[in-house]
Design a protein around this motif. Structure first.
Motif, PDB file in Angstrom:
ATOM      1  N   GLU A 282       0.823  -1.206   0.000  1.00  0.00           N
ATOM      2  CA  GLU A 282       0.000   0.000   0.000  1.00  0.00           C
ATOM      3  C   GLU A 282       0.861   1.261   0.000  1.00  0.00           C
ATOM      4  O   GLU A 282       0.569   2.236  -0.704  1.00  0.00           O
ATOM      5  CB  GLU A 282      -0.917  -0.006   1.227  1.00  0.00           C
ATOM      6  N   VAL A 283       1.943   1.251   0.789  1.00  0.00           N
ATOM      7  CA  VAL A 283       2.845   2.407   0.836  1.00  0.00           C
ATOM      8  C   VAL A 283       3.592   2.549  -0.485  1.00  0.00           C
ATOM      9  O   VAL A 283       3.741   3.657  -1.017  1.00  0.00           O
ATOM     10  CB  VAL A 283       3.840   2.279   2.013  1.00  0.00           C
TER      11      VAL A 283
ATOM     12  N   ILE B  81       9.797  -4.956  -7.602  1.00  0.00           N
ATOM     13  CA  ILE B  81       9.555  -6.328  -7.132  1.00  0.00           C
ATOM     14  C   ILE B  81       8.308  -6.314  -6.251  1.00  0.00           C
ATOM     15  O   ILE B  81       8.127  -5.406  -5.437  1.00  0.00           O
ATOM     16  CB  ILE B  81      10.746  -6.879  -6.308  1.00  0.00           C
ATOM     17  N   SER B  82       7.463  -7.330  -6.408  1.00  0.00           N
ATOM     18  CA  SER B  82       6.324  -7.525  -5.513  1.00  0.00           C
ATOM     19  C   SER B  82       6.519  -8.830  -4.755  1.00  0.00           C
ATOM     20  O   SER B  82       6.974  -9.824  -5.327  1.00  0.00           O
ATOM     21  CB  SER B  82       5.020  -7.571  -6.309  1.00  0.00           C
ATOM     22  N   LEU B  83       6.189  -8.814  -3.464  1.00  0.00           N
ATOM     23  CA  LEU B  83       6.416  -9.980  -2.617  1.00  0.00           C
ATOM     24  C   LEU B  83       5.155 -10.322  -1.831  1.00  0.00           C
ATOM     25  O   LEU B  83       4.549  -9.445  -1.202  1.00  0.00           O
ATOM     26  CB  LEU B  83       7.562  -9.700  -1.643  1.00  0.00           C
ATOM     27  N   PRO B  84       4.765 -11.604  -1.817  1.00  0.00           N
ATOM     28  CA  PRO B  84       3.588 -12.009  -1.052  1.00  0.00           C
ATOM     29  C   PRO B  84       3.924 -12.131   0.433  1.00  0.00           C
ATOM     30  O   PRO B  84       5.098 -12.244   0.806  1.00  0.00           O
ATOM     31  CB  PRO B  84       3.249 -13.379  -1.646  1.00  0.00           C
ATOM     32  N   PRO B  85       2.918 -12.141   1.302  1.00  0.00           N
ATOM     33  CA  PRO B  85       3.171 -12.257   2.742  1.00  0.00           C
ATOM     34  C   PRO B  85       3.982 -13.486   3.113  1.00  0.00           C
ATOM     35  O   PRO B  85       4.836 -13.427   4.010  1.00  0.00           O
ATOM     36  CB  PRO B  85       1.756 -12.323   3.342  1.00  0.00           C
TER      37      PRO B  85
ATOM     38  N   ALA C  92       4.798 -14.235   8.555  1.00  0.00           N
ATOM     39  CA  ALA C  92       4.103 -13.647   7.415  1.00  0.00           C
ATOM     40  C   ALA C  92       3.258 -12.474   7.878  1.00  0.00           C
ATOM     41  O   ALA C  92       2.426 -12.623   8.775  1.00  0.00           O
ATOM     42  CB  ALA C  92       3.226 -14.699   6.744  1.00  0.00           C
ATOM     43  N   PRO C  93       3.478 -11.266   7.323  1.00  0.00           N
ATOM     44  CA  PRO C  93       2.614 -10.140   7.685  1.00  0.00           C
ATOM     45  C   PRO C  93       1.226 -10.328   7.076  1.00  0.00           C
ATOM     46  O   PRO C  93       1.002 -11.241   6.278  1.00  0.00           O
ATOM     47  CB  PRO C  93       3.340  -8.941   7.054  1.00  0.00           C
ATOM     48  N   LYS C  94       0.309  -9.449   7.440  1.00  0.00           N
ATOM     49  CA  LYS C  94      -1.051  -9.552   6.912  1.00  0.00           C
ATOM     50  C   LYS C  94      -1.192  -8.927   5.528  1.00  0.00           C
ATOM     51  O   LYS C  94      -2.229  -9.067   4.882  1.00  0.00           O
ATOM     52  CB  LYS C  94      -2.027  -8.879   7.884  1.00  0.00           C
TER      53      LYS C  94
END
Length: 280
Positions: free
Chosen positions: A155-156, A186-190, A196-198
């Motif tokens: 989001e940031v 780069i995009s990273l999943p939780p 693992a963050p939310k």
């Protein structure tokens, strides 16, 4: 990739040193050395650069930066527990890693670095935005850094690269686009993190421009933008009320319709308004 440098895998390091991530420090550890090396590569050719890293934790990105050839890495770490694993990395890369224990908000890194300087970090969530704003708003420009390669909550990251008209568009996007080229690389999943963050994460790469895109007094521009987006649903003639006695005339002279809302106004118009307000 189990290892990139003869050092143990990060999961083993965390187990050995009892490094459970602490929410109070905004910690989420990225343990895949493939990913940390990929992030390090986004910072570009590091062979002739010193690199500032904030919040290295157990040193995954640190190892990636050093393996990619960084001339020197200065790592600032608040968590005393992480100093021992970072010392092991320093021993594997003699004279190329310096670790300082402390709060990055209180430490002047320039005493320890030699230009050219780049910044690369998996920023602790609780200080990431504040650090970015500091790096984008120094008293003098160009800044001490050539580029920033930073991980944020998704989001940031989207707020940093947002365009006018989007819900994410605001102060961060304007500050970033005024003085830098910014893009998500780069995009990273939780599940890439432990714990693992939310939310998902993303890496943003910002390259400093030699001079701001449009002329404006930094303090005035910051005040205008902050006031405009503090009440982003209001028309600008209301949101900016009190900023200047003849505000509507100045808005029109800047190419802004007084009934516009902040999220529809581009950087060039905000800079023009800042200049018109500075002119008195």
């Amino acid at each position: 990739m189990a290892t990139i440098d003869g050092l143990p895998p990060l999961r083993d390091v965390i187990t050995q040193h009892g490094l459970s991530a602490r929410k109070s420090l905004g910690q989420n550890f990225l343990l895949d050395l493939n990913l940390t090396a990929k992030i390090a590569r986004q910072a570009g050719d590091l062979s002739n650069c010193d690199v500032l890293e904030i919040g290295p934790g157990p040193g995954g990105l640190t190892r990636g930066l050093l393996a990619e050839g960084a001339r020197k890495v200065l790592a600032i770490e608040k968590d005393h527990r992480c100093l021992a694993p970072l010392a092991e990395i320093a021993a594997a890369y003699p004279d190329r890693l310096e670790v300082i224990e402390g709060d990055a908000l209180d430490i002047d890194p320039l005493a320890y670095l030699t230009p050219p300087i780049r910044i690369a970090a998996n920023l602790p969530y609780n200080v990431g935005t504040e650090l970015l704003v500091r790096w984008l708003t120094p008293p003098q420009w160009p800044p001490f850094w050539q580029s920033l390669t930073l991980m944020f909550q998704r989001e940031v990251a989207e707020r940093i690269v947002a365009q006018p008209g989007s819900k994410a568009y605001g102060r961060l996007a304007l500050l970033a686009s005024w003085r830098a080229d910014a893009r998500i690389v780069i995009s990273l999943p939780p599940e890439a993190f432990t714990p693992a963050p939310k939310v998902s994460s993303a890496v943003v790469h910002l390259t400093a421009l030699p001079e701001p895109r449009y002329p404006a007094d930094p303090k005035v521009l910051e005040r205008v933008v902050a006031k405009a987006f503090n009440q982003r649903r209001k028309m600008l003639r209301a949101a900016l009320k009190g900023l200047a006695p003849d505000l509507e005339d100045r808005l029109i002279a800047s190419g802004i319709t007084p009934t516009d809302r902040a999220e529809t106004v581009g950087l060039e118009q905000f800079c023009a308004l800042a200049r018109n307000i500075t002119a008195g």
